[in-house]
Write an enzyme that holds these catalytic residues in place. Sequence first.
Site, PDB file in Angstrom:
ATOM      1  N   CYS A 151       0.955  -1.146   0.112  1.00 26.93           N
ATOM      2  CA  CYS A 151       0.071  -0.002  -0.028  1.00 26.93           C
ATOM      3  C   CYS A 151       0.828   1.182   0.011  1.00 26.93           C
ATOM      4  O   CYS A 151       0.695   2.118   0.970  1.00 26.93           O
ATOM      5  CB  CYS A 151      -0.973  -0.045   1.091  1.00 26.93           C
ATOM      6  SG  CYS A 151      -1.764  -1.612   1.388  1.00 26.93           S
ATOM      7  N   ALA A 152       1.876   1.385  -0.924  1.00 24.63           N
ATOM      8  CA  ALA A 152       2.922   2.254  -0.977  1.00 24.63           C
ATOM      9  C   ALA A 152       2.539   3.761  -1.173  1.00 24.63           C
ATOM     10  O   ALA A 152       3.469   4.572  -0.931  1.00 24.63           O
ATOM     11  CB  ALA A 152       3.895   1.833  -1.982  1.00 24.63           C
ATOM     12  N   ALA A 153       1.461   3.942  -2.021  1.00 19.61           N
ATOM     13  CA  ALA A 153       1.290   5.232  -2.560  1.00 19.61           C
ATOM     14  C   ALA A 153       1.153   6.267  -1.356  1.00 19.61           C
ATOM     15  O   ALA A 153       0.473   5.864  -0.600  1.00 19.61           O
ATOM     16  CB  ALA A 153       0.287   5.376  -3.617  1.00 19.61           C
ATOM     17  N   PRO A 154       1.660   7.593  -1.474  1.00 15.86           N
ATOM     18  CA  PRO A 154       2.139   8.269  -2.548  1.00 15.86           C
ATOM     19  C   PRO A 154       3.637   8.126  -2.538  1.00 15.86           C
ATOM     20  O   PRO A 154       4.185   8.706  -3.537  1.00 15.86           O
ATOM     21  CB  PRO A 154       1.683   9.712  -2.135  1.00 15.86           C
ATOM     22  CG  PRO A 154       1.841   9.748  -0.552  1.00 15.86           C
ATOM     23  CD  PRO A 154       1.237   8.565  -0.205  1.00 15.86           C
ATOM     24  N   GLY A 156       6.245   8.051  -0.072  1.00 18.41           N
ATOM     25  CA  GLY A 156       7.334   8.783   0.840  1.00 18.41           C
ATOM     26  C   GLY A 156       8.027   7.839   1.470  1.00 18.41           C
ATOM     27  O   GLY A 156       9.390   7.819   1.807  1.00 18.41           O
ATOM     28  N   LYS A 157       7.461   6.449   2.068  1.00 28.22           N
ATOM     29  CA  LYS A 157       8.077   5.385   2.584  1.00 28.22           C
ATOM     30  C   LYS A 157       9.125   4.502   1.649  1.00 28.22           C
ATOM     31  O   LYS A 157      10.255   4.226   2.139  1.00 28.22           O
ATOM     32  CB  LYS A 157       7.336   4.578   3.364  1.00 28.22           C
ATOM     33  CG  LYS A 157       6.620   5.563   4.683  1.00 28.22           C
ATOM     34  CD  LYS A 157       5.503   4.560   5.227  1.00 28.22           C
ATOM     35  CE  LYS A 157       4.658   5.213   6.330  1.00 28.22           C
ATOM     36  NZ  LYS A 157       3.946   6.363   5.677  1.00 28.22           N
ATOM     37  N   ASP A 167       1.046  -1.371  -4.817  1.00 33.42           N
ATOM     38  CA  ASP A 167      -0.242  -0.251  -4.957  1.00 33.42           C
ATOM     39  C   ASP A 167      -1.205  -0.739  -5.738  1.00 33.42           C
ATOM     40  O   ASP A 167      -0.611  -0.953  -6.911  1.00 33.42           O
ATOM     41  CB  ASP A 167       0.238   1.013  -4.910  1.00 33.42           C
ATOM     42  CG  ASP A 167      -1.048   1.800  -4.327  1.00 33.42           C
ATOM     43  OD1 ASP A 167      -0.837   2.289  -2.796  1.00 33.42           O
ATOM     44  OD2 ASP A 167      -2.086   2.140  -4.731  1.00 33.42           O
ATOM     45  N   ASP A 224      -3.376  -5.551  -6.270  1.00 38.26           N
ATOM     46  CA  ASP A 224      -4.066  -5.542  -5.092  1.00 38.26           C
ATOM     47  C   ASP A 224      -3.259  -6.160  -3.723  1.00 38.26           C
ATOM     48  O   ASP A 224      -2.255  -7.328  -4.414  1.00 38.26           O
ATOM     49  CB  ASP A 224      -5.286  -6.517  -5.258  1.00 38.26           C
ATOM     50  CG  ASP A 224      -6.178  -6.707  -4.055  1.00 38.26           C
ATOM     51  OD1 ASP A 224      -5.852  -7.044  -2.864  1.00 38.26           O
ATOM     52  OD2 ASP A 224      -7.225  -6.258  -4.028  1.00 38.26           O
ATOM     53  N   CYS A 268      -2.514   5.915   9.983  1.00 38.30           N
ATOM     54  CA  CYS A 268      -2.667   7.136  10.308  1.00 38.30           C
ATOM     55  C   CYS A 268      -4.178   7.341  10.915  1.00 38.30           C
ATOM     56  O   CYS A 268      -4.830   8.325  10.579  1.00 38.30           O
ATOM     57  CB  CYS A 268      -2.546   8.242   9.158  1.00 38.30           C
ATOM     58  SG  CYS A 268      -3.328   7.858   7.720  1.00 38.30           S
TER      59      CYS A 268
END
Length: 424
Positions: free
Chosen positions: A240-243, A245-246, A261, A287, A355
Amino acid sequence: MNQTGLPARRTAHHLLMQITTEGRLMAELIAGGALARLENDDRARAQRLATDALRGLDRADRMLKPYLKKTPPDHVMNALRLGVIELCNGEAAHGVVNAYVEIVARNKRTQAMKGLTNAVLRKIAEEGPAGWAKRAVPLTPGWLRQPLVAAWGRDAVTGMEAAHFAGAPLDLTAKGDANAVAAAVGGTVLPTGSIRVPNAGQVSTLAGYASGDWWVQDAAAAIPVKLLGDVKGLRVLDLCAAPGGKTMQLAALGADVTAVDISDKRMERVSENLTRVGLTANCVVSDAFAYDQGGFDAVLLDAPCSATGTIRRHPDLPYAKDGSEFGALIDQQETLIDHALTLLKPGGRLVFCTCSLLPDEGEVQAEEALARHEGLSIDADALRIDGIDPDWITAEGGLRLRPDFWADRGGMDGFYMAVMRKPA
């Protein structure tokens, strides 16, 4: 910018209507072209005005209440709210009142209330900024405030609301030397290593943007990667990488990164961000549940969640949402944790984070994961990094961050994170 300011005000009113009555999110509306027809200055003004209104909506309503026998239709109420925000920020009464009277009058269903709009806003103009300053910090809508008070207590929630009302400064993550970046952009280095820039203005005009010296990332969001320590040469999956930053953090630290993603558009943005900063990662559109290439040394799972920790930046969220979808998100987080563990090699580490300010999306998820998986442990020692207050460490060994932390520095996003270790 249009001299009358009417196009920007009408657009701000449209945004407010869509958010408060249709449950649309600001980012969704902007991506859909809600600001497309405006000139650049009007576009910025409309977004800023709508954002300010959402941030101060509860206070605006309390200012309006003495002048209203009953709550008017949403079209009128949102015009009045925007008028309050402008008048209490010192805008000239004549232009503000005329603009919102016209917005009310243009709607056939509310045109008869233009006299009410005129009268109420002129009363507000008499109070002005001094009247605004007398009112208490805006409260979070009840559907969210009640569970937050139950979780953290009334005093903590009051502190969070002050942080939400104040908004958020710009935080950056440096690709290299944080002190050099801070000096170039006029920022300061925070205890965790992020760079905070007050009153930053247009991001793309800051020193080092074009050369890819940094990227925008809230200080709290930059911590999960730091919990992995030295990742140079390790195979790390950013699920679940977007956007991105990590992903960029991991790549900058020398990890062999795979970013996954489900969205083509979001993954395209990850690739663009990587290109700008001169970093590389294996970007996969998939997915998360369908991705089955295992054997990773570490997996970073920033799971889809309520995003209630980001209200400093997204004040539309508590007005666009009502909590009804959170149960499905919590179920999804549970199954994502289970799936992520299958992608780890024995002894590998999973950084789970959300978050969110809700324990059901954080502390409870970690506790239940331990109960479901024999031998799974939480590595509390991983939290021993620069800038972490021991009071932020939770009973099960995770890290709880809240907007009221670092109040004297401008706060941080709300986050939960834990490092889980798969048995060897």
